[in-house]
Scaffold this active site. Structure first.
Site: not given
Ligand code: PLP
Length: 391
Positions: A72, A180, A200, A202, A328
């Site tokens: 994010t 992803q 990311s 995680h 989310c």
């Molecule tokens: N972009 C995509 C395609 C995602 O699937 C996610 C998380 O679900 C994010 C961005 C956000 O990542 P983070 O959880 O590290 O903020």
């Protein structure tokens, strides 16, 4: 009860080796990487080693990798700075981006008056590259194209090389949310003229709160967090050394095992498609998620032939952790934008989407338990339907 975890697109469990590497840092490397003494410099070396490994994976230079707190933040930083510092006046995007891209784009429109153009995905969830080309050619305004690589709900893959070339030919900047796909796929940015990407940890068995932004050399991008020289002054604040080391370890493990993990997960995904198709009449798969060549192997978007907003809760009570769409937006009253694009009105009213997302830990036995649970829920709906017809 042992939980069955089928929500790996939301987040993944940490592997033991990642935990061990992070605990080692927490115990023995507490120095501030900006300190000039040896404790500080030892922490700095740990960070730079991970930066080098990430750069090697993407075939870029270490200076092009900026560690952040998450996907994010990376996406926010890139989009906001493109507008605020690189004078982008127009953004071309799609309605099926992750909220952290979609809302940041809207914010730029509201606060900075940036023009926003949307590519309309077809019923498979694919955007049209000819529409993109037409839009690119239709204006002289400085343009940023932001399109995700792998969709987090339906797994559709974008040909980022083609898009990057198209953007370059038309003088536009190209950012892709690669959250992803990063680590799950080979990505060679020396061969793809992309300007910006995000990661990311995680999503590939690393820790939450740790990610990076790829920022092409000499792009002129600046940070949005100011007040320190860290990360080449692009991201102020003392670095999350333990999180960065966790990201590095998770990446190392995934890259070492990528082909065996991918083979295993693809087999599990195909098994899930086969079992669901056999056991549940009328089941469908959304977007391109059931097409192995055109979707991310970790994601399968299922469409159940009945309406049940409580499906997630029912499966949770049976010990299965799974999301309906993206984590989310789960719990949101409204259907997701992605589903609104790929489903027609009839389907929206009478079906239930379910996102099954796998990891190398997923077993066929776990899929059998999921299918059994879904058959049970489907049967109860069929009985209820027959009863109501006879009432
Ligand atoms: N972009 C995509 C395609 C995602 O699937 C996610 C998380 O679900 C994010 C961005 C956000 O990542 P983070 O959880 O590290 O903020």
């Amino acid at each position: 009860m042992n939980k069955i975890y089928l929500d790996n697109a939301a987040t993944t469990p940490l592997s033991e080796e990642v935990i061990d590497a992070m605990v080692e840092v927490l115990k023995n490397n507490f120095g501030n990487p900006s300190s000039t003494h040896s404790l500080g410099q030892e922490a700095k070396i740990l960070i730079e080693n991970v930066r080098r490994d990430v750069a090697n994976y993407l075939k870029v230079t270490p200076a092009e990798i900026i560690f952040t707190s998450c996907g994010t933040e990376s996406n926010n930083m890139i989009i906001q700075s493109c507008v605020n510092h690189l004078h982008v006046e127009r953004i071309i995007t799609s309605p099926i981006e992750h909220k952290c891209v979609a809302e940041t784009v809207l914010d730029m429109k509201k606060r900075n008056g940036v023009e926003v153009a949307y590519l309309r995905p077809d019923q498979k969830g694919d955007v049209s590259l000819s529409q993109l080309e037409n839009l690119l050619k239709s204006s002289d305004k400085k343009t940023l194209v932001t399109l995700m690589h792998a969709n987090n709900e339906i797994g559709n893959l974008l040909d980022i090389k083609k898009v990057a070339i198209l953007c370059k030919e038309n003088n536009a900047l190209f950012h892709s949310d690669t959250v992803q796909s990063m680590a799950h796929m080979d990505l060679d940015f020396s061969d793809i003229p992309i300007d910006f990407a995000s990661c990311s940890a995680h999503k590939f068995h690393g820790p939450k709160g740790s990610g990076f932004a790829y920022i092409r050399k000499a792009s002129g991008l600046k940070g949005i967090i100011t007040g320190g020289p860290q990360e080449r002054s692009l991201r102020a604040g003392t670095e999350n050394v333990c999180g960065i080391v966790g990201l590095g370890k998770a990446l190392e493990i995934y890259l070492k095992n990528m082909s065996s993990y991918a083979d295993h997960i693809k087999e599990i995904k195909q098994y899930t498609i086969d079992q669901l198709s056999k056991e549940i009449e009328g089941v469908k798969f959304n977007g391109r998620s059931a097409e192995m060549e055109h979707s991310l192997y970790t994601v399968l978007s299922v469409l159940l032939p009945f309406k049940d907003p409580m499906i997630g809760l029912k499966l949770d009570m049976k010990g299965i952790a799974i999301s309906q769409g993206s984590a989310c937006s789960s719990g949101a009253a409204k259907p997701s934008m992605v589903m609104m694009m790929v489903l027609d009105e009839e389907e929206m009213d009478h079906t239930t989407p379910l996102r099954v997302s796998f990891s190398h830990f997923t077993t066929k036995e776990e899929i059998d338990t999921l299918v059994e649970a879904l058959v049970e829920i489907t049967t109860s709906f069929q009985i209820e339907k027959v009863n109501s017809e006879h009432r």
